[in-house]
Design an enzyme around this catalytic site. Sequence first.
Site, short mmCIF file in Angstrom:
data_model
loop_
_atom_site.label_atom_id
_atom_site.label_comp_id
_atom_site.label_asym_id
_atom_site.label_seq_id
_atom_site.Cartn_x
_atom_site.Cartn_y
_atom_site.Cartn_z
N CYS A 193 0.88 -1.19 -0.19
CA CYS A 193 -0.10 0.00 0.06
C CYS A 193 0.70 1.10 -0.09
O CYS A 193 1.83 1.37 0.47
CB CYS A 193 -0.92 0.06 1.19
SG CYS A 193 -2.08 -1.21 1.43
N ARG A 203 5.61 0.42 -6.02
CA ARG A 203 5.34 -0.48 -4.66
C ARG A 203 4.55 -1.77 -4.93
O ARG A 203 4.58 -2.61 -4.12
CB ARG A 203 4.99 0.32 -3.62
CG ARG A 203 5.87 1.48 -3.27
CD ARG A 203 4.90 2.33 -2.41
NE ARG A 203 4.90 2.00 -0.90
CZ ARG A 203 5.78 2.07 0.03
NH1 ARG A 203 6.90 2.79 -0.22
NH2 ARG A 203 5.60 1.45 0.96
N TRP A 245 -2.90 -2.67 -1.73
CA TRP A 245 -2.27 -3.98 -1.97
C TRP A 245 -2.97 -4.97 -1.16
O TRP A 245 -2.81 -4.87 0.25
CB TRP A 245 -0.89 -4.22 -1.59
CG TRP A 245 -0.17 -5.52 -2.13
CD1 TRP A 245 0.17 -5.66 -3.64
CD2 TRP A 245 0.14 -6.63 -1.39
NE1 TRP A 245 0.53 -6.95 -3.40
CE2 TRP A 245 0.55 -7.64 -2.21
CE3 TRP A 245 -0.01 -6.91 -0.16
CZ2 TRP A 245 1.24 -8.76 -1.71
CZ3 TRP A 245 0.45 -8.16 0.36
CH2 TRP A 245 1.03 -9.08 -0.39
N ASN A 254 -1.82 1.83 5.77
CA ASN A 254 -0.99 1.04 5.17
C ASN A 254 -0.33 0.03 6.30
O ASN A 254 -0.06 0.60 7.34
CB ASN A 254 0.51 1.75 4.59
CG ASN A 254 1.44 0.94 4.29
OD1 ASN A 254 1.29 -0.23 4.19
ND2 ASN A 254 2.72 1.43 3.83
N GLY A 255 -0.57 -1.39 6.13
CA GLY A 255 -0.26 -2.18 7.08
C GLY A 255 -1.23 -3.18 7.55
O GLY A 255 -2.36 -3.45 6.84
N GLU A 315 18.42 -16.59 -8.31
CA GLU A 315 17.93 -15.17 -8.60
C GLU A 315 17.37 -15.48 -10.06
O GLU A 315 16.37 -14.83 -10.28
CB GLU A 315 19.12 -14.48 -8.38
CG GLU A 315 18.95 -12.96 -8.90
CD GLU A 315 17.70 -12.27 -8.07
OE1 GLU A 315 17.20 -12.75 -7.26
OE2 GLU A 315 17.22 -11.23 -8.70
N LYS A 334 13.75 -14.32 -11.01
CA LYS A 334 13.39 -13.08 -11.76
C LYS A 334 12.02 -13.75 -12.94
O LYS A 334 11.28 -13.03 -13.16
CB LYS A 334 14.55 -12.80 -12.74
CG LYS A 334 15.52 -11.89 -12.09
CD LYS A 334 15.05 -10.47 -11.92
CE LYS A 334 14.44 -10.32 -10.46
NZ LYS A 334 14.86 -10.17 -9.34
N GLU A 365 8.77 -14.24 -11.30
CA GLU A 365 8.16 -12.96 -10.89
C GLU A 365 7.70 -12.34 -12.00
O GLU A 365 6.48 -11.78 -12.04
CB GLU A 365 9.29 -11.95 -10.19
CG GLU A 365 9.59 -12.31 -8.68
CD GLU A 365 10.70 -11.17 -8.57
OE1 GLU A 365 10.61 -10.73 -7.41
OE2 GLU A 365 11.75 -11.22 -9.17
N HIS A 375 19.41 -36.03 -8.20
CA HIS A 375 18.61 -36.38 -6.95
C HIS A 375 16.89 -35.94 -7.36
O HIS A 375 16.34 -35.75 -6.15
CB HIS A 375 19.37 -35.93 -6.03
CG HIS A 375 20.59 -36.55 -5.62
ND1 HIS A 375 20.88 -37.77 -5.28
CD2 HIS A 375 21.82 -35.87 -5.84
CE1 HIS A 375 22.23 -37.83 -5.24
NE2 HIS A 375 22.82 -36.64 -5.52
N LYS A 380 6.72 -4.07 -4.28
CA LYS A 380 8.08 -3.52 -4.15
C LYS A 380 8.55 -3.84 -2.77
O LYS A 380 9.85 -4.28 -2.63
CB LYS A 380 8.38 -2.41 -4.90
CG LYS A 380 9.81 -1.74 -4.90
CD LYS A 380 10.53 -2.21 -6.17
CE LYS A 380 11.81 -1.99 -5.89
NZ LYS A 380 12.61 -3.21 -6.79
C1 G6P Z 1 9.84 -7.90 -2.42
C2 G6P Z 1 10.29 -7.24 -3.74
C3 G6P Z 1 11.64 -7.98 -4.03
C4 G6P Z 1 12.59 -7.74 -2.84
C5 G6P Z 1 12.06 -8.17 -1.72
C6 G6P Z 1 12.98 -7.91 -0.22
O1 G6P Z 1 9.58 -9.25 -2.43
O2 G6P Z 1 9.45 -7.56 -4.80
O3 G6P Z 1 12.34 -7.57 -5.32
O4 G6P Z 1 13.87 -8.61 -3.22
O5 G6P Z 1 10.78 -7.80 -1.45
O6 G6P Z 1 12.83 -6.65 -0.26
P1 G6P Z 1 13.98 -5.66 0.23
O7 G6P Z 1 13.48 -4.04 0.17
O8 G6P Z 1 14.36 -5.91 1.85
O9 G6P Z 1 15.50 -5.95 -0.63
#
Ligand code: G6P
Length: 607
Positions: free
Chosen positions: A2, A27, A74, A99-100, A481, A485, A488, A504, A602
């Site tokens: 949010c 975000r 969100w 927010n929260g 990673e 990606k 995501e 395995h 985000k």
């Molecule tokens: C969310 C974002 C990711 C990020 C993660 C941790 O899931 O979409 O891209 O890696 O949070 O966020 P931070 O701000 O703590 O790196």
Amino acid sequence: MCGIVGAVAARPVSAILLEGLKRLEYRGYDSAGLAVFDGEQIHRLRRAGKVRFLADAEQAAPLSGSLGIAHTRWATHGKPTEDNAHPHMSGEQLAIVHNGIIENFEPLKAALEEAGYQFSSDTDTEVIAHLIDQAVKAGASLQDAFLSTVSQLEGAFALGVMHKDFPGQILASRKGSPLVVGVGMGENFIASDQMALLQVTDRFIYLEEGDFVQITLDQVSIWDKTQQLVERPVKVFEHNLSVAEKGEFRHFMMKEIYEQPEVVKATMQGRITEDRLLEQSFGNGASELFDQTRQVQIIACGTSYHAGLIAKYWIEDIAGIPCAVEVASEFRYRKHVIPDNTLFITISQSGETADTLAALRAIKEQVLASLTICNVPGSSLVRESDLSLMTNAGPEIGVASTKAFTTQLVALLMLTVALARRNGLSEEQEANIIRGLHQLPSLLLAGVRLDKDIELLAQDFAEKNHALFLGRGPLYPVAMEGALKLKEISYIHAEAYPAGELKHGPLALVDKEMPVVTVAPNNALLDKLKANLQEVKARGGELFVFAGADKIQQEDGLKVRQMPDVPEFLEPIVYTIPLQLLSYHAAVLKGTDVDQPRNLAKSVTVE
Ligand code: G6P
């Protein structure tokens, strides 16, 4: 997650609020709304989906007024519908954005229903609106009603409230969720982060945990958690507005991938000489703490967690110090055995991730010191850690993290050097690493230049439903990673395995429908990896290999892309680039929302 924007001005605020919401889109959110007070009435407009739907609706039926609050939601409690979108109101008189998460909203809601309040949403937020209203109706001032309500709330929140009978002001508070005050000239603002307000001010007050604030046209008054009136410093946010624009790029993510050769320079700038690390970059007292460090514990989430996993290889290989890495959401809820003299490191792009912050708070007293590797100055993690090293990547807007990750790795490699100095790293070895870091921008540029070629490769992915990523050693977290990606942003299911685990289990999945991506640099593990590649090929699997020059030859079923020659300790940073590009192009081909993938945020400021 949010996002909140609020404005008290002498001019109409709808456009400011909508622009703020657009700037918070990165975000992650699924509905949006605003409420504006025109001197007589509060007018509210909300829409499920994108901020542009809200902006279109506002253009069709403009909301005039110089006091307003707005929100991107969100969904946590209740579906992402218009009814559940913020602002929420109590009657016609009060509007609130939140927010929260309010953990005890159910008993509060039951008591309010008992008192005759009717709820028009499924959210936890609506209880806050009615609680404040109830207290005002019982004779309290808005300020007292707000404070007594906040004292009943359990959980994490940032709040913004306005009330028709108390015009000219917004009340706000933060506990566990970020909130800044934007200080203008004869106008003031609140927002979840400064990005939302850069079009109206560059002066910000970063609120502390538990702060309560009242903003009016010409005043910002702040009370701390003990309700003492306090002064908080106003900081000028130095920025280049173009960081928040896409420029020539179709998506922020692509812009951010292309920025990496430049931003890693900013991570290193002023922190290394030609051949030495400048240890004072870690802050006052860092050298003494590094002298005492015998063990490292790293905590992070998502992409930042993968940076931690790579750092473990460096810290153990190069510095010879034991290093444990764990995701914050697991760490925070279990008992720990923390050896003496543990340096506790959090890694976070935003500095506001709820689990990472909670892990820090839970362990702070038991460790030698805490250090955060973070991209957002003034964020909660930076303020609450003993030491911080800013990654200086500049604002990252794409939800899928790219430049934040590679700059975190640069910072972690510098930290490794600092620790390794105390454990036998010779000046010559240090000079070798630092000289390698100076080469990094051009190596990353060579990686980025593979773009067109990788775009072609991505065509083989866009139609697939699954993919497997393999790596060995520190390239295993790079494979993790890469898989993250891909899932995501393209929604293709992807898994990463250490290549040695292939037999395995995952080998059972391999057939021509399962592309296998491998990062295979020029190191001692290459021959082992080659054997794994043959195992995949023999099962009809299609292989995509990013390898050092002339290390693996292209053949049927094996597509090889040559990477520049890279010093071994830099491989994880450089080999990340082609995997970012591959996911990006697969997502573009699939037509997904690259910068704001569905359901993701985000900055994850709730558990
Ligand atoms: C969310 C974002 C990711 C990020 C993660 C941790 O899931 O979409 O891209 O890696 O949070 O966020 P931070 O701000 O703590 O790196």
